[in-house]
Scaffold this motif. Structure first.
Motif, PDB file in Angstrom:
ATOM      1  N   GLY A  47       2.087  13.174  -7.427  1.00  0.00           N
ATOM      2  CA  GLY A  47       2.291  12.167  -6.297  1.00  0.00           C
ATOM      3  C   GLY A  47       1.619  10.850  -6.702  1.00  0.00           C
ATOM      4  N   ILE A  48       1.754   9.753  -6.169  1.00  0.00           N
ATOM      5  CA  ILE A  48       1.517   8.238  -6.238  1.00  0.00           C
ATOM      6  C   ILE A  48       0.203   7.912  -5.523  1.00  0.00           C
ATOM      7  CG2 ILE A  48       1.926   5.873  -6.336  1.00  0.00           C
ATOM      8  CD1 ILE A  48       2.930   7.183  -8.752  1.00  0.00           C
ATOM      9  N   ASP A  49      -1.092   7.706  -5.965  1.00  0.00           N
ATOM     10  CA  ASP A  49      -2.004   7.397  -5.332  1.00  0.00           C
ATOM     11  C   ASP A  49      -1.986   6.187  -4.660  1.00  0.00           C
ATOM     12  OD1 ASP A  49      -3.081  10.021  -5.807  1.00  0.00           O
ATOM     13  OD2 ASP A  49      -4.689   9.056  -7.146  1.00  0.00           O
ATOM     14  N   ARG A  50      -1.669   5.035  -5.724  1.00  0.00           N
ATOM     15  CA  ARG A  50      -1.575   3.798  -5.316  1.00  0.00           C
ATOM     16  C   ARG A  50      -0.909   2.834  -6.463  1.00  0.00           C
ATOM     17  NH1 ARG A  50      -6.173   0.414  -6.554  1.00  0.00           N
ATOM     18  NH2 ARG A  50      -7.558   1.588  -8.033  1.00  0.00           N
ATOM     19  N   ILE A  51      -0.471   1.614  -6.103  1.00  0.00           N
ATOM     20  CA  ILE A  51      -0.026   0.780  -6.887  1.00  0.00           C
ATOM     21  C   ILE A  51      -1.009  -0.603  -7.117  1.00  0.00           C
ATOM     22  CG2 ILE A  51       1.915  -0.782  -7.152  1.00  0.00           C
ATOM     23  CD1 ILE A  51       2.884   2.106  -7.030  1.00  0.00           C
ATOM     24  N   LEU A  52      -1.132  -0.687  -8.420  1.00  0.00           N
ATOM     25  CA  LEU A  52      -2.155  -1.939  -8.877  1.00  0.00           C
ATOM     26  C   LEU A  52      -1.233  -3.136  -8.823  1.00  0.00           C
ATOM     27  CD1 LEU A  52      -3.962  -0.089 -11.530  1.00  0.00           C
ATOM     28  CD2 LEU A  52      -4.309  -0.252  -8.942  1.00  0.00           C
ATOM     29  N   ALA A  53      -1.330  -4.082  -7.632  1.00  0.00           N
ATOM     30  CA  ALA A  53      -0.738  -5.141  -7.445  1.00  0.00           C
ATOM     31  C   ALA A  53      -0.846  -6.137  -8.562  1.00  0.00           C
ATOM     32  CB  ALA A  53      -1.047  -5.810  -6.298  1.00  0.00           C
ATOM     33  N   GLY A  54      -0.139  -7.048  -9.032  1.00  0.00           N
ATOM     34  CA  GLY A  54      -0.439  -8.199  -9.769  1.00  0.00           C
ATOM     35  C   GLY A  54      -0.299  -7.647 -11.497  1.00  0.00           C
ATOM     36  N   THR A  55      -0.111  -6.264 -11.683  1.00  0.00           N
ATOM     37  CA  THR A  55      -0.180  -5.790 -13.335  1.00  0.00           C
ATOM     38  C   THR A  55       1.117  -6.129 -14.054  1.00  0.00           C
ATOM     39  OG1 THR A  55       0.010  -3.640 -12.213  1.00  0.00           O
ATOM     40  CG2 THR A  55      -2.203  -4.164 -12.747  1.00  0.00           C
ATOM     41  N   SER A  56       2.028  -6.479 -13.491  1.00  0.00           N
ATOM     42  CA  SER A  56       3.346  -6.639 -14.118  1.00  0.00           C
ATOM     43  C   SER A  56       4.065  -7.829 -13.629  1.00  0.00           C
ATOM     44  CB  SER A  56       4.101  -5.419 -13.952  1.00  0.00           C
ATOM     45  OG  SER A  56       5.499  -5.762 -14.532  1.00  0.00           O
ATOM     46  N   ASP A  57       4.687  -8.564 -14.513  1.00  0.00           N
ATOM     47  CA  ASP A  57       5.413  -9.738 -14.000  1.00  0.00           C
ATOM     48  C   ASP A  57       7.117  -9.364 -14.317  1.00  0.00           C
ATOM     49  OD1 ASP A  57       6.193  -9.647 -16.664  1.00  0.00           O
ATOM     50  OD2 ASP A  57       5.360 -11.816 -17.158  1.00  0.00           O
ATOM     51  N   LEU A  58       7.304  -8.117 -14.282  1.00  0.00           N
ATOM     52  CA  LEU A  58       8.835  -7.975 -14.433  1.00  0.00           C
ATOM     53  C   LEU A  58       9.537  -7.953 -13.079  1.00  0.00           C
ATOM     54  CD1 LEU A  58      11.054  -6.460 -16.336  1.00  0.00           C
ATOM     55  CD2 LEU A  58      10.558  -4.551 -15.038  1.00  0.00           C
ATOM     56  N   LEU A  59       8.950  -7.739 -11.783  1.00  0.00           N
ATOM     57  CA  LEU A  59       9.358  -8.018 -10.715  1.00  0.00           C
ATOM     58  C   LEU A  59       9.073  -9.222 -10.193  1.00  0.00           C
ATOM     59  CD1 LEU A  59       9.359  -4.391  -9.215  1.00  0.00           C
ATOM     60  CD2 LEU A  59      10.994  -5.408 -10.577  1.00  0.00           C
ATOM     61  N   PRO A  60       9.922 -10.322  -9.837  1.00  0.00           N
ATOM     62  CA  PRO A  60       9.227 -11.559  -9.114  1.00  0.00           C
ATOM     63  C   PRO A  60       8.384 -11.385  -7.660  1.00  0.00           C
ATOM     64  CG  PRO A  60      11.407 -11.623  -9.863  1.00  0.00           C
ATOM     65  CD  PRO A  60      11.239 -10.344  -9.995  1.00  0.00           C
ATOM     66  N   GLU A  61       9.267 -10.069  -7.022  1.00  0.00           N
ATOM     67  CA  GLU A  61       8.643  -9.855  -5.757  1.00  0.00           C
ATOM     68  C   GLU A  61       7.521  -8.951  -5.677  1.00  0.00           C
ATOM     69  OE1 GLU A  61      11.565  -8.330  -7.389  1.00  0.00           O
ATOM     70  OE2 GLU A  61      12.093  -6.807  -6.274  1.00  0.00           O
ATOM     71  N   GLY A  62       7.065  -8.318  -6.961  1.00  0.00           N
ATOM     72  CA  GLY A  62       5.897  -7.533  -7.016  1.00  0.00           C
ATOM     73  C   GLY A  62       6.375  -6.144  -6.524  1.00  0.00           C
ATOM     74  N   GLY A  63       5.408  -5.033  -6.791  1.00  0.00           N
ATOM     75  CA  GLY A  63       5.697  -3.760  -6.446  1.00  0.00           C
ATOM     76  C   GLY A  63       5.882  -3.004  -7.683  1.00  0.00           C
ATOM     77  N   ARG A  64       6.521  -1.872  -7.132  1.00  0.00           N
ATOM     78  CA  ARG A  64       6.932  -0.787  -8.494  1.00  0.00           C
ATOM     79  C   ARG A  64       8.232  -0.117  -8.080  1.00  0.00           C
ATOM     80  NH1 ARG A  64       5.599   4.731  -9.039  1.00  0.00           N
ATOM     81  NH2 ARG A  64       5.666   5.485 -10.868  1.00  0.00           N
ATOM     82  N   PHE A  65       9.228   0.200  -9.068  1.00  0.00           N
ATOM     83  CA  PHE A  65      10.239   1.090  -8.879  1.00  0.00           C
ATOM     84  C   PHE A  65      10.054   2.125  -9.725  1.00  0.00           C
ATOM     85  CE2 PHE A  65      12.756  -2.955  -7.903  1.00  0.00           C
ATOM     86  CZ  PHE A  65      13.408  -2.368  -6.919  1.00  0.00           C
ATOM     87  N   SER A  83       0.804  -1.310  -0.091  1.00  0.00           N
ATOM     88  CA  SER A  83      -0.049   0.218  -0.020  1.00  0.00           C
ATOM     89  C   SER A  83       0.680   1.308   0.005  1.00  0.00           C
ATOM     90  CB  SER A  83      -0.905  -0.002   1.086  1.00  0.00           C
ATOM     91  OG  SER A  83      -0.163   0.071   2.399  1.00  0.00           O
ATOM     92  N   ALA A  84       2.234   1.154  -0.510  1.00  0.00           N
ATOM     93  CA  ALA A  84       2.952   2.387  -0.517  1.00  0.00           C
ATOM     94  C   ALA A  84       2.371   3.289  -1.521  1.00  0.00           C
ATOM     95  CB  ALA A  84       4.561   1.916  -0.876  1.00  0.00           C
ATOM     96  N   LYS A  85       2.422   4.641  -1.069  1.00  0.00           N
ATOM     97  CA  LYS A  85       2.163   5.667  -1.878  1.00  0.00           C
ATOM     98  C   LYS A  85       3.119   6.908  -1.678  1.00  0.00           C
ATOM     99  CE  LYS A  85      -1.577   6.444   1.390  1.00  0.00           C
ATOM    100  NZ  LYS A  85      -0.960   7.499   2.327  1.00  0.00           N
ATOM    101  N   MET A  86       2.885   7.895  -2.528  1.00  0.00           N
ATOM    102  CA  MET A  86       3.491   9.018  -2.369  1.00  0.00           C
ATOM    103  C   MET A  86       2.736  10.281  -2.294  1.00  0.00           C
ATOM    104  SD  MET A  86       7.015  10.583  -3.950  1.00  0.00           S
ATOM    105  CE  MET A  86       7.681   9.163  -3.132  1.00  0.00           C
TER     106      MET A  86
END
Ligand code: MD6
Ligand code: FE
Length: 198
Positions: free
Chosen positions: A169-187, A106-109
């Motif tokens: 800013g960043i409101d929220r991250i949509l989990a599971g929308t990319s398979d680039l990171l095995p651990e999930g999340g966003r850089f 649920s990280a945001k900015m």
């Protein structure tokens, strides 16, 4: 804002992620703290380049040449990112700082301006990797209306000219929308010129 959807193609995203893993191995992600309150931010952070953006309770927002935990200089900015800067941004000097933000769960900015740099003539360029982030961008006043963009892995955003000091800013991250990171999340990587060139 200047938006370049899918400017970084999948093979380049994979290469950039590999370079980013090396940066993080040398300069581990840390938990930034807000000025005065000392409250932790929800993102994890590190940097590469001659300067890095840091924040803590005691000294607040600033750029410094060393990692706050290891005391070591930041690793260099990967060449791919320097090339991207010169391809996308029309500016006479290279970036000095690459801030790396990692959003899990649920990280945001919160809505902010990038205004800790001496040189507002230089654009700020960002690259997103991993899960989609809901980016909100408005005007130079916090009260200005905002627009939302779903930033996907490989998307590039540039804030330049009259947009350079736009709130965003960043409101929220949509989990599971990319398979680039095995651990999930966003850089998100933001490249900035900090000092005036010359
Ligand atoms: C993020 N981005 O996308 C946060 N700042 O996670 C930023 O704060 C940002 O994308 C300046 C210019 C472009 C950005
Ligand atoms: Fe920003």
């Amino acid at each position: 804002m200047n938006y370049f959807p899918q400017r970084v193609e999948r093979p380049a995203q994979i290469a950039l992620l590999a370079a980013l893993r090396e940066v993080i191995a040398e300069a581990p992600l840390f938990i930034p703290a807000m000025p005065r309150s000392g409250n932790p931010m929800s993102v994890r952070m590190t940097n590469c380049g001659p300067l890095g953006w840091v924040t803590d309770k005691e000294s607040g927002y600033r750029y410094q040449a060393t990692h706050p935990k290891t005391g070591e200089p930041w690793p260099p900015i990967p060449n791919m990112l320097l090339d991207l800067w010169h391809e996308v941004v029309n500016y006479k000097a290279p970036p000095e700082a690459c801030l790396v933000n990692y959003y899990a769960g649920s990280a945001k900015m919160g809505l902010h301006q990038d205004k800790d740099e001496e040189d507002f003539d230089a654009p700020v360029l960002s690259v997103s990797l991993g899960d989609t982030g809901i980016f909100r961008v408005g005007g130079r006043s916090r009260q200005d209306p905002t627009q939302k963009y779903a930033l996907k892995s490989g998307d590039v955003v540039v804030l330049a000219g009259t947009d350079r000091l736009a709130y965003h800013g960043i409101d929220r991250i949509l989990a599971g929308t990319s398979d680039l990171l095995p651990e999930g999340g966003r850089f998100n990587l933001t490249l900035r010129r900090v000092t005036k060139p010359e």
